[in-house]
Design an enzyme around this catalytic site. Structure first.
Site, PDB file in Angstrom:
ATOM      1  N   ILE A 123       0.844  -1.205   0.000  1.00 54.54           N
ATOM      2  CA  ILE A 123       0.000   0.000   0.000  1.00 54.54           C
ATOM      3  C   ILE A 123       0.879   1.254   0.000  1.00 54.54           C
ATOM      4  O   ILE A 123       0.656   2.178  -0.781  1.00 54.54           O
ATOM      5  CB  ILE A 123      -0.966   0.008   1.208  1.00 54.54           C
ATOM      6  CG1 ILE A 123      -1.902  -1.198   1.144  1.00 54.54           C
ATOM      7  CG2 ILE A 123      -1.785   1.307   1.234  1.00 54.54           C
ATOM      8  CD1 ILE A 123      -2.784  -1.387   2.363  1.00 54.54           C
ATOM      9  N   ASP A 175      -9.215   5.710   9.759  1.00 49.95           N
ATOM     10  CA  ASP A 175     -10.114   4.676   9.216  1.00 49.95           C
ATOM     11  C   ASP A 175     -10.212   3.473  10.152  1.00 49.95           C
ATOM     12  O   ASP A 175     -11.122   2.660  10.020  1.00 49.95           O
ATOM     13  CB  ASP A 175      -9.566   4.227   7.845  1.00 49.95           C
ATOM     14  CG  ASP A 175     -10.508   3.297   7.094  1.00 49.95           C
ATOM     15  OD1 ASP A 175     -11.729   3.592   7.060  1.00 49.95           O
ATOM     16  OD2 ASP A 175     -10.043   2.283   6.552  1.00 49.95           O
ATOM     17  N   GLU A 204     -13.308  -1.800  17.318  1.00 51.24           N
ATOM     18  CA  GLU A 204     -14.284  -1.460  16.271  1.00 51.24           C
ATOM     19  C   GLU A 204     -15.543  -2.304  16.452  1.00 51.24           C
ATOM     20  O   GLU A 204     -15.463  -3.435  16.947  1.00 51.24           O
ATOM     21  CB  GLU A 204     -13.675  -1.735  14.883  1.00 51.24           C
ATOM     22  CG  GLU A 204     -12.450  -0.866  14.609  1.00 51.24           C
ATOM     23  CD  GLU A 204     -11.789  -1.159  13.268  1.00 51.24           C
ATOM     24  OE1 GLU A 204     -12.291  -2.018  12.508  1.00 51.24           O
ATOM     25  OE2 GLU A 204     -10.751  -0.520  12.973  1.00 51.24           O
ATOM     26  N   HIS A 211     -13.542   1.984   8.826  1.00 50.63           N
ATOM     27  CA  HIS A 211     -12.687   0.903   8.308  1.00 50.63           C
ATOM     28  C   HIS A 211     -13.110   0.502   6.885  1.00 50.63           C
ATOM     29  O   HIS A 211     -13.419  -0.659   6.619  1.00 50.63           O
ATOM     30  CB  HIS A 211     -12.729  -0.312   9.254  1.00 50.63           C
ATOM     31  CG  HIS A 211     -11.562  -1.237   9.067  1.00 50.63           C
ATOM     32  ND1 HIS A 211     -11.015  -1.957  10.104  1.00 50.63           N
ATOM     33  CD2 HIS A 211     -10.830  -1.585   7.970  1.00 50.63           C
ATOM     34  CE1 HIS A 211     -10.010  -2.685   9.650  1.00 50.63           C
ATOM     35  NE2 HIS A 211      -9.889  -2.474   8.357  1.00 50.63           N
ATOM     36  N   ILE A 212     -13.112   1.498   6.004  1.00 46.77           N
ATOM     37  CA  ILE A 212     -13.559   1.246   4.620  1.00 46.77           C
ATOM     38  C   ILE A 212     -12.411   1.324   3.622  1.00 46.77           C
ATOM     39  O   ILE A 212     -12.641   1.368   2.414  1.00 46.77           O
ATOM     40  CB  ILE A 212     -14.642   2.267   4.177  1.00 46.77           C
ATOM     41  CG1 ILE A 212     -14.173   3.694   4.486  1.00 46.77           C
ATOM     42  CG2 ILE A 212     -15.989   1.957   4.817  1.00 46.77           C
ATOM     43  CD1 ILE A 212     -14.837   4.746   3.640  1.00 46.77           C
ATOM     44  N   GLY A 213     -11.165   1.324   4.130  1.00 45.19           N
ATOM     45  CA  GLY A 213     -10.024   1.447   3.217  1.00 45.19           C
ATOM     46  C   GLY A 213     -10.096   0.467   2.062  1.00 45.19           C
ATOM     47  O   GLY A 213      -9.842   0.810   0.904  1.00 45.19           O
TER      48      GLY A 213
END
Ligand SMILES: NC(=O)c1ccc[n+]([C@@H]2O[C@H](COP(=O)([O-])OP(=O)(O)OC[C@H]3O[C@@H](n4cnc5c(N)ncnc54)[C@H](O)[C@@H]3O)[C@@H](O)[C@H]2O)c1
Ligand SMILES: O=C(O)[C@H](O)COP(=O)(O)O
Length: 416
Positions: A169, A271, A276, A299-301
């Protein structure tokens, strides 16, 4: 180092009827389609399971599919003697006790690149959003407030992006950032090839002190736990921004909240969080809520349709290959073996404790049953050995039963 915990099986893995697959956390339908097409019985649930729920539901399951929220720990693995493999339909595998899975003979497969680009694109969007304070302006106009200001807004061109963790990444983010005219620094514990004009820094502090934006792309490990706390935040440039789309355990959130409230940092995009929610219907609270120029995402990466469809196929493919041939290529916790199936042979897969003499015992069983070994591949790690053995004659059942009776046996099954 703690002594590994091994199960004590005496019978081969039991597979009666179709293989049972449990997919959690809304794994993409592409995975269900592929696994169902193999004749497996697939159950797909929307949310994650709490550890005690998983211990209940995992019994009798042959393949378990999870994403980042389901913790797969030793007690659940101990209750699943028939579990063949775990598919982590994501990149991170810190939610699984990989060592316990290994000593229970359970390979864990993930999708190392399928959502890489999605995360990188989100980070690039956030860099522009933070430097133009888009979150705040957007909220104000929606509320009927017209605040046309340039103060504190900047172009990203010519600014410096510091990337912590220059892996899949991190490198993608760097390439995209350079295409917008940013200068890129990176810090990694491994020596990495700098892409484009990016430059490594010798220390984390050097990166923090020289960056206008810092983005984190490290895995959750003991070395990254709370790696960005008050001391590190204080080393960041005044007015700089922090982005965390890695794992929630990397950043000390109360310290980040203080750095934002004091104005030392001008913004942040977060994120991932230390804790969570398990499902979309659970509530969520963090100290960062309500702070100005702070973008909070759930947490939508990696949550794009492209990434999820691709992850579904990639991990389902690994699971099917493992079921059909025993291939462990790409498993993150297992000796790697991949060998083509040979027509008219019978394949036995055996995971055993890595102690001297196991292969001798297994070969004695084969020889006592007058079977002929066509091919045999053994790969080992510190705790286990993984043996793939093709026999000429149809003696797979008695061989398999006898191997499962050895005290060193962990998991044994017949493939064909
Ligand atoms: N927000 C999301 O939805 C989302 C999506 C995908 C991945 N992730 C997270 O991002 C992480 C990174 O993904 P990736 O595919 O780039 O992983 P990767 O393994 O390709 O890269 C991680 C890099 O971090 C480096 N690293 C490890 N420990 C370090 C340390 N202490 N200091 C500096 N560098 C260190 C490694 O050497 C490696 O180069 C994943 O582990 C996952 O937790 C989050
Ligand atoms: O590790 C990952 O790939 C990301 O954190 C995404 O996790 P998710 O599948 O739970 O969205």
């Amino acid at each position: 180092m703690s002594t590994p915990k091994f199960p004590s099986p005496s019978t081969p893995v039991s597979i009666e009827g179709p293989l049972k697959v449990l997919l959690l956390e809304n794994i993409h339908a592409s995975a269900e389609e592929m696994l169902a097409a193999e004749g497996f019985a697939v159950e797909r649930l929307k949310g994650a399971l709490k550890p005690e729920e998983l211990e209940e539901r995992i019994q009798g399951v042959h393949l378990l599919g999870i994403r980042s929220k389901t913790n797969v720990w030793e007690p659940a693995l101990a209750k699943a003697p028939n579990l063949l493999a775990v598919g982590a339909f994501c990149i991170g595998t810190n939610q699984v006790d990989l060592k316990s899975a290994n000593t229970h003979g359970v390979p864990v497969f993930n999708a190392p690149f399928s959502n890489t680009r999605s995360v990188a694109e989100l980070v690039i969007a956030e860099i522009v959003m933070l430097t133009r304070q888009l979150g705040d302006r957007n909220r104000e106009v929606h509320a009927g407030q017209w605040r046309k200001v340039a103060t504190g807004s900047h172009e990203v061109r010519g600014k410096t992006l510091g990337i912590v963790g220059y892996g899949h990444i991190g490198t993608q983010v760097g390439v995209l950032a350079e295409s917008m005219g940013m200068r890129v620094l990176f810090y990694d514990v491994m020596t990495k090839l700098p892409l484009g004009n990016s430059r490594p820094t010798a220390t984390l502090h050097e990166l923090l002190e020289n960056s206008d934006f810092v983005t984190l792309h490290v895995p959750a490990t003991p070395s990254t736990e709370w790696m960005i706390g008050a001391a590190e935040l204080s080393r960041m440039r005044k007015g700089s921004c922090l982005i965390n789309a890695s794992r929630g355990t990397v950043v000390d959130i109360p310290a980040l909240a203080k750095a934002l409230q004091s104005g030392h940092l001008s913004g942040a995009a977060v994120d991932v969080y230390p804790t969570e929610p398990e499902t979309n219907s659970d509530g969520f609270a963090t100290e960062l809520q309500g702070l100005s120029n702070v973008i909070l995402t759930p947490h939508i990466g990696g949550s794009t349709e492209e990434a999820q469809a691709s992850i579904g196929k990639e991990v389902a493919t690994s699971l099917i290959k493992f079921v059909r041939s025993g291939a462990t290529t790409g498993a993150v916790n297992f000796p790697q073996v991949e060998t083509p199936l040979i027509p008219k042979t019978h394949r036995i897969l055996n995971v055993h404790r890595n102690t001297p003499g196991v292969l001798r015992d297994i070969n004695k069983i084969v020889s006592d049953l007058n079977a002929n070994i066509h091919a045999q591949v053994l790969s080992t790690d510190a705790n286990i050995g993984y043996l793939v053995m093709d026999l000429d004659q149809d003696v797979a059942n008695p061989v398999c039963n006898a191997i499962a009776g050895l005290t060193t046996d962990i998991k044994t099954r017949i493939v064909s």
